[in-house]
Scaffold this motif. Structure first.
Motif, PDB file in Angstrom:
ATOM      1  N   VAL A  92       0.854  -1.185   0.000  1.00  0.00           N
ATOM      2  CA  VAL A  92       0.000   0.000   0.000  1.00  0.00           C
ATOM      3  C   VAL A  92       0.894   1.241   0.000  1.00  0.00           C
ATOM      4  N   LYS A  93       0.495   2.221  -0.797  1.00  0.00           N
ATOM      5  CA  LYS A  93       1.182   3.518  -0.789  1.00  0.00           C
ATOM      6  C   LYS A  93       0.126   4.569  -0.489  1.00  0.00           C
ATOM      7  N   ALA A  94       0.408   5.451   0.465  1.00  0.00           N
ATOM      8  CA  ALA A  94      -0.568   6.461   0.853  1.00  0.00           C
ATOM      9  C   ALA A  94       0.092   7.827   0.945  1.00  0.00           C
ATOM     10  N   ASN A  95      -0.548   8.825   0.348  1.00  0.00           N
ATOM     11  CA  ASN A  95      -0.111  10.212   0.489  1.00  0.00           C
ATOM     12  C   ASN A  95      -0.787  10.785   1.720  1.00  0.00           C
ATOM     13  N   LEU A  96      -0.029  11.458   2.554  1.00  0.00           N
ATOM     14  CA  LEU A  96      -0.576  11.928   3.811  1.00  0.00           C
ATOM     15  C   LEU A  96       0.207  13.133   4.302  1.00  0.00           C
ATOM     16  N   ARG A  97      -0.485  14.085   4.866  1.00  0.00           N
ATOM     17  CA  ARG A  97       0.179  15.214   5.516  1.00  0.00           C
ATOM     18  C   ARG A  97       0.610  14.746   6.902  1.00  0.00           C
ATOM     19  N   THR A  98       1.884  14.878   7.204  1.00  0.00           N
ATOM     20  CA  THR A  98       2.393  14.429   8.500  1.00  0.00           C
ATOM     21  C   THR A  98       2.900  15.622   9.296  1.00  0.00           C
ATOM     22  N   PHE A  99       3.003  15.403  10.595  1.00  0.00           N
ATOM     23  CA  PHE A  99       3.467  16.442  11.500  1.00  0.00           C
ATOM     24  C   PHE A  99       4.786  15.986  12.100  1.00  0.00           C
ATOM     25  N   ILE A 100       5.754  16.902  12.138  1.00  0.00           N
ATOM     26  CA  ILE A 100       7.117  16.583  12.567  1.00  0.00           C
ATOM     27  C   ILE A 100       7.466  17.441  13.776  1.00  0.00           C
ATOM     28  N   GLY A 101       7.947  16.777  14.823  1.00  0.00           N
ATOM     29  CA  GLY A 101       8.315  17.588  15.969  1.00  0.00           C
ATOM     30  C   GLY A 101       8.379  16.797  17.256  1.00  0.00           C
ATOM     31  N   PRO A 102       8.238  17.485  18.357  1.00  0.00           N
ATOM     32  CA  PRO A 102       7.943  18.906  18.519  1.00  0.00           C
ATOM     33  C   PRO A 102       9.116  19.797  18.114  1.00  0.00           C
ATOM     34  N   LEU A 103       8.788  21.027  17.724  1.00  0.00           N
ATOM     35  CA  LEU A 103       9.799  21.945  17.211  1.00  0.00           C
ATOM     36  C   LEU A 103      10.638  22.588  18.313  1.00  0.00           C
ATOM     37  N   ASP A 104      10.095  22.743  19.490  1.00  0.00           N
ATOM     38  CA  ASP A 104      10.843  23.318  20.606  1.00  0.00           C
ATOM     39  C   ASP A 104      11.932  22.343  21.038  1.00  0.00           C
ATOM     40  N   PRO A 105      13.201  22.761  21.055  1.00  0.00           N
ATOM     41  CA  PRO A 105      14.296  21.840  21.391  1.00  0.00           C
ATOM     42  C   PRO A 105      14.153  21.157  22.756  1.00  0.00           C
ATOM     43  N   CYS A 106      13.630  21.867  23.749  1.00  0.00           N
ATOM     44  CA  CYS A 106      13.457  21.248  25.079  1.00  0.00           C
ATOM     45  C   CYS A 106      12.391  20.158  25.036  1.00  0.00           C
ATOM     46  N   GLN A 107      11.255  20.440  24.367  1.00  0.00           N
ATOM     47  CA  GLN A 107      10.201  19.430  24.239  1.00  0.00           C
ATOM     48  C   GLN A 107      10.692  18.267  23.387  1.00  0.00           C
ATOM     49  N   PHE A 108      11.471  18.567  22.334  1.00  0.00           N
ATOM     50  CA  PHE A 108      12.027  17.529  21.465  1.00  0.00           C
ATOM     51  C   PHE A 108      12.907  16.587  22.268  1.00  0.00           C
ATOM     52  N   ASP A 109      13.834  17.157  23.059  1.00  0.00           N
ATOM     53  CA  ASP A 109      14.749  16.333  23.861  1.00  0.00           C
ATOM     54  C   ASP A 109      13.995  15.517  24.905  1.00  0.00           C
ATOM     55  N   PHE A 110      12.970  16.112  25.521  1.00  0.00           N
ATOM     56  CA  PHE A 110      12.182  15.398  26.517  1.00  0.00           C
ATOM     57  C   PHE A 110      11.494  14.190  25.869  1.00  0.00           C
ATOM     58  N   ALA A 111      10.852  14.410  24.704  1.00  0.00           N
ATOM     59  CA  ALA A 111      10.162  13.320  23.997  1.00  0.00           C
ATOM     60  C   ALA A 111      11.158  12.259  23.533  1.00  0.00           C
ATOM     61  N   LEU A 112      12.337  12.682  23.117  1.00  0.00           N
ATOM     62  CA  LEU A 112      13.373  11.742  22.692  1.00  0.00           C
ATOM     63  C   LEU A 112      13.803  10.873  23.873  1.00  0.00           C
ATOM     64  N   ASN A 113      14.034  11.477  25.014  1.00  0.00           N
ATOM     65  CA  ASN A 113      14.453  10.730  26.214  1.00  0.00           C
ATOM     66  C   ASN A 113      13.371   9.792  26.716  1.00  0.00           C
ATOM     67  N   LYS A 114      12.117  10.120  26.494  1.00  0.00           N
ATOM     68  CA  LYS A 114      10.992   9.287  26.924  1.00  0.00           C
ATOM     69  C   LYS A 114      10.600   8.259  25.860  1.00  0.00           C
ATOM     70  N   ASN A 115      11.325   8.235  24.733  1.00  0.00           N
ATOM     71  CA  ASN A 115      11.038   7.302  23.626  1.00  0.00           C
ATOM     72  C   ASN A 115       9.593   7.414  23.148  1.00  0.00           C
ATOM     73  N   VAL A 116       9.099   8.643  22.987  1.00  0.00           N
ATOM     74  CA  VAL A 116       7.743   8.851  22.495  1.00  0.00           C
ATOM     75  C   VAL A 116       7.677   8.320  21.062  1.00  0.00           C
ATOM     76  N   PRO A 117       6.769   7.378  20.785  1.00  0.00           N
ATOM     77  CA  PRO A 117       6.720   6.773  19.445  1.00  0.00           C
ATOM     78  C   PRO A 117       6.049   7.683  18.422  1.00  0.00           C
ATOM     79  N   SER A 118       6.360   7.463  17.168  1.00  0.00           N
ATOM     80  CA  SER A 118       5.611   8.117  16.099  1.00  0.00           C
ATOM     81  C   SER A 118       4.223   7.497  16.072  1.00  0.00           C
ATOM     82  N   LEU A 119       3.233   8.295  15.686  1.00  0.00           N
ATOM     83  CA  LEU A 119       1.842   7.874  15.773  1.00  0.00           C
ATOM     84  C   LEU A 119       1.193   7.809  14.405  1.00  0.00           C
ATOM     85  N   LEU A 120       0.485   6.718  14.142  1.00  0.00           N
ATOM     86  CA  LEU A 120      -0.350   6.609  12.948  1.00  0.00           C
ATOM     87  C   LEU A 120      -1.756   6.961  13.408  1.00  0.00           C
TER      88      LEU A 120
END
Length: 147
Positions: A92-120
């Motif tokens: 299956v191939k699907a075109n979709l608008r995706t969201f990338i982030g969070p853009l704030d470096p502190c929130q990004f690092d926090f989510a990275l350290n907590k292993n927040v998964p990408s969401l479908l």
């Protein structure tokens, strides 16, 4: 209908439904394999920090050029960049608008350290029928044909 199959990741307190796709973001000229948590509570499909790094995206540089969209949830507010993407599943191939982030470096690092998964999210899931059958260890998604 085209079918996508997934799997369950065993974790506490309950197993998580997952599907994998190669995500291509043409505007940024990048692609990477992403393991998505299937999230019927998420309105949008989101690429979170661990996968952002797989793409080789520097979040500070990206944030300086992104048109941010702010979202609110249980954990508070965060801004994300918005990009058109192509999700390549096995058949299956699907075109979709995706969201990338969070853009704030502190929130990004926090989510990275907590292993927040990408969401479908529902922006994808509403295009078909999701079947989650933990008892039989089956996860599948049947994509409706395009009209």
């Amino acid at each position: 209908m085209s079918q996508i199959n997934g799997r369950f990741r065993e974790q506490e307190p309950l197993p998580s439904p997952l599907v994998t796709a190669v995500v291509e973001i043409p505007n940024l000229g990048v692609s990477a394999s992403v393991e998505f948590l299937v999230d019927t509570g998420a309105a949008r499909t989101v690429i979170h920090p661990g996968d952002v790094l797989k793409f080789g995206i520097d979040i500070v540089t990206y944030a300086a050029h992104a048109c941010p969209r702010t979202f609110s949830g249980v954990g508070g507010e965060a801004s994300y960049g918005v990009e058109d993407a192509i999700l390549h599943f096995k058949n299956v191939k699907a075109n979709l608008r995706t969201f990338i982030g969070p853009l704030d470096p502190c929130q990004f690092d926090f989510a990275l350290n907590k292993n927040v998964p990408s969401l479908l999210g529902r922006d994808f899931l509403n295009q078909g029928r999701l079947i989650v059958d933990y008892e039989n260890n089956e996860l599948s998604f049947e994509m409706r044909p395009a009209i």
